[in-house]
Design a protein around this motif. Structure first.
Motif, short mmCIF file in Angstrom:
data_model
loop_
_atom_site.label_atom_id
_atom_site.label_comp_id
_atom_site.label_asym_id
_atom_site.label_seq_id
_atom_site.Cartn_x
_atom_site.Cartn_y
_atom_site.Cartn_z
N ALA A 1 0.81 -1.22 0.00
CA ALA A 1 0.00 0.00 0.00
C ALA A 1 0.85 1.28 0.00
CB ALA A 1 -0.93 0.00 1.22
N ALA A 2 2.15 1.14 -0.11
CA ALA A 2 3.04 2.31 -0.07
C ALA A 2 2.66 3.33 -1.14
CB ALA A 2 4.50 1.87 -0.25
N GLU A 3 2.78 4.60 -0.76
CA GLU A 3 2.45 5.68 -1.70
C GLU A 3 3.48 5.81 -2.81
OE1 GLU A 3 1.91 9.41 0.35
OE2 GLU A 3 0.67 8.48 1.89
N SER A 4 4.73 5.47 -2.51
CA SER A 4 5.82 5.70 -3.46
C SER A 4 6.57 4.41 -3.76
CB SER A 4 6.79 6.71 -2.86
OG SER A 4 8.01 6.70 -3.56
N PRO A 5 6.62 4.01 -5.03
CA PRO A 5 7.41 2.83 -5.39
C PRO A 5 8.88 2.98 -5.01
CG PRO A 5 5.97 3.44 -7.20
CD PRO A 5 5.88 4.54 -6.18
N ASP A 6 9.42 4.19 -5.12
CA ASP A 6 10.83 4.41 -4.74
C ASP A 6 11.04 4.16 -3.26
OD1 ASP A 6 11.50 5.08 -7.35
OD2 ASP A 6 11.40 7.25 -7.00
N GLN A 7 10.14 4.67 -2.44
CA GLN A 7 10.27 4.47 -0.99
C GLN A 7 10.09 3.00 -0.65
OE1 GLN A 7 11.91 7.14 -0.19
NE2 GLN A 7 10.72 7.63 1.63
N ARG A 8 9.16 2.33 -1.31
CA ARG A 8 8.95 0.90 -1.09
C ARG A 8 10.23 0.13 -1.40
NH1 ARG A 8 4.14 -0.08 -3.57
NH2 ARG A 8 5.14 0.17 -5.58
N ALA B 1 13.39 -16.99 20.99
CA ALA B 1 13.06 -17.65 22.27
C ALA B 1 12.10 -16.84 23.13
CB ALA B 1 14.36 -17.91 23.04
N LEU B 2 11.41 -15.86 22.57
CA LEU B 2 10.48 -15.07 23.39
C LEU B 2 9.49 -16.01 24.07
CD1 LEU B 2 9.67 -11.98 21.13
CD2 LEU B 2 11.02 -12.03 23.24
N PRO B 3 9.26 -15.81 25.37
CA PRO B 3 8.41 -16.74 26.11
C PRO B 3 6.92 -16.56 25.87
CG PRO B 3 9.17 -14.99 27.56
CD PRO B 3 9.87 -14.80 26.24
N ARG B 4 6.53 -15.41 25.34
CA ARG B 4 5.11 -15.17 25.06
C ARG B 4 5.00 -14.09 23.99
NH1 ARG B 4 2.39 -11.96 30.00
NH2 ARG B 4 3.78 -10.17 30.03
N PRO B 5 3.83 -13.96 23.39
CA PRO B 5 3.69 -12.97 22.32
C PRO B 5 3.90 -11.54 22.78
CG PRO B 5 1.87 -14.54 22.26
CD PRO B 5 2.62 -14.78 23.54
N VAL B 6 4.48 -10.76 21.90
CA VAL B 6 4.61 -9.32 22.05
C VAL B 6 3.99 -8.71 20.81
CG1 VAL B 6 6.23 -7.38 22.12
CG2 VAL B 6 6.73 -9.47 23.43
N HIS B 7 3.08 -7.78 21.01
CA HIS B 7 2.42 -7.11 19.91
C HIS B 7 2.99 -5.70 19.78
CE1 HIS B 7 -0.44 -10.17 21.37
NE2 HIS B 7 -0.66 -10.34 20.08
N VAL B 8 3.23 -5.30 18.54
CA VAL B 8 3.76 -3.96 18.28
C VAL B 8 2.86 -3.29 17.25
CG1 VAL B 8 5.72 -2.57 17.53
CG2 VAL B 8 6.12 -4.75 18.71
N ILE B 9 2.39 -2.10 17.60
CA ILE B 9 1.66 -1.27 16.64
C ILE B 9 2.65 -0.23 16.14
CG2 ILE B 9 -0.22 0.39 16.33
CD1 ILE B 9 -1.66 -1.13 18.66
N ALA B 10 2.89 -0.24 14.85
CA ALA B 10 3.82 0.70 14.23
C ALA B 10 3.02 1.77 13.49
CB ALA B 10 4.75 -0.02 13.26
N ILE B 11 3.16 3.00 13.96
CA ILE B 11 2.55 4.12 13.24
C ILE B 11 3.61 4.57 12.24
CG2 ILE B 11 1.49 6.40 13.41
CD1 ILE B 11 0.90 5.76 16.39
N ALA B 12 3.36 4.30 10.98
CA ALA B 12 4.40 4.51 9.96
C ALA B 12 3.78 4.79 8.60
CB ALA B 12 5.29 3.27 9.89
N GLU B 13 4.47 5.66 7.86
CA GLU B 13 4.07 5.98 6.50
C GLU B 13 5.34 6.03 5.65
OE1 GLU B 13 1.49 9.46 6.80
OE2 GLU B 13 0.76 8.63 8.69
N ASP B 14 5.28 5.47 4.47
CA ASP B 14 6.49 5.23 3.68
C ASP B 14 7.21 6.49 3.20
OD1 ASP B 14 5.72 5.49 0.47
OD2 ASP B 14 4.02 5.00 1.74
N TRP B 15 6.58 7.64 3.22
CA TRP B 15 7.22 8.87 2.73
C TRP B 15 8.30 9.38 3.67
CZ3 TRP B 15 6.78 12.49 6.41
CH2 TRP B 15 5.69 12.42 7.28
#
Length: 189
Positions: free
Chosen positions: A28-35, A57-71
């Motif tokens: 879904a990136a806006e820019s093919p160059d950035q992708r 070896a993580l003992p349990r799940p860790v969830h990460v929400i990344a607020i990110a935009e390719d530009w």
């Protein structure tokens, strides 16, 4: 003394579930160059065996929400690090959202009152917020803050660029992100 405002509760699981996995986000990136830059950065980054082992070896799940935009240049620099970590650790689950998608979430993670990305929000296996990171390593954030304080942000950005150049393997970022993963995966205090 007046009480501080109480922020609304965030349903972190709903936010996480609304996000895209890395391939869908990249598509879904806006820019093919950035992708292409994102993928080149990800492909070029190799984790040290000890780091990969820790993540595997993580003992349990860790969830990460990344607020990110390719530009964004910092997104291009730091998202590949997070993604490589997720590839090494199957219990590290990452989803990508935009600032506009969840403005009430993003406003909680402003940098010195300003909008800056990426922001990585670390959640436990029960979707409890355990920490956040971004838009750059702590030492670089301090340099920018000092630049703002003395009125010379351009000089601060040059110093940040020099730090980035000196840390081609992203060790500073990896160290900080691994610390947050460790906290979110904790089984005891």
């Amino acid at each position: 003394m007046p009480r501080p405002a109480t922020l609304p509760t965030i349903d972190w699981k709903a936010v996480f579930d609304s996000g895209l996995d890395y391939p869908a986000w990249l598509a879904a990136a806006e820019s093919p160059d950035q992708r292409d830059k994102l993928e080149a950065q990800r492909a070029a980054l190799a984790l040290e065996p000890q780091t990969a082992g820790t993540l595997a070896a993580l003992p349990r799940p860790v969830h990460v929400i990344a607020i990110a935009e390719d530009w964004c240049g910092d997104v291009v620099r730091h998202v590949p690090v997070l993604q490589r970590m997720a590839e090494a650790g199957p219990m590290l689950k990452v989803r990508y959202i935009t600032r506009q998608q969840w403005p009430d979430v993003f406003v909680r993670f402003l940098t010195n009152g300003g909008e800056a990305i990426p922001k990585f929000i670390f959640l436990s296996d029960r979707f409890v917020e355990c920490g956040s990171w971004g838009p750059m390593p702590e030492g670089c954030r301090e340099l920018i803050a000092r630049g703002k304080a003395c009125g010379d942000v351009a000089a601060a950005r040059k110093k940040v660029s020099a730090r980035y150049e000196a840390d081609g393997n992203r060790r500073e970022v990896l160290r900080e992100l691994l610390g947050l993963v460790d906290v979110a995966a904790s089984r005891e205090p």
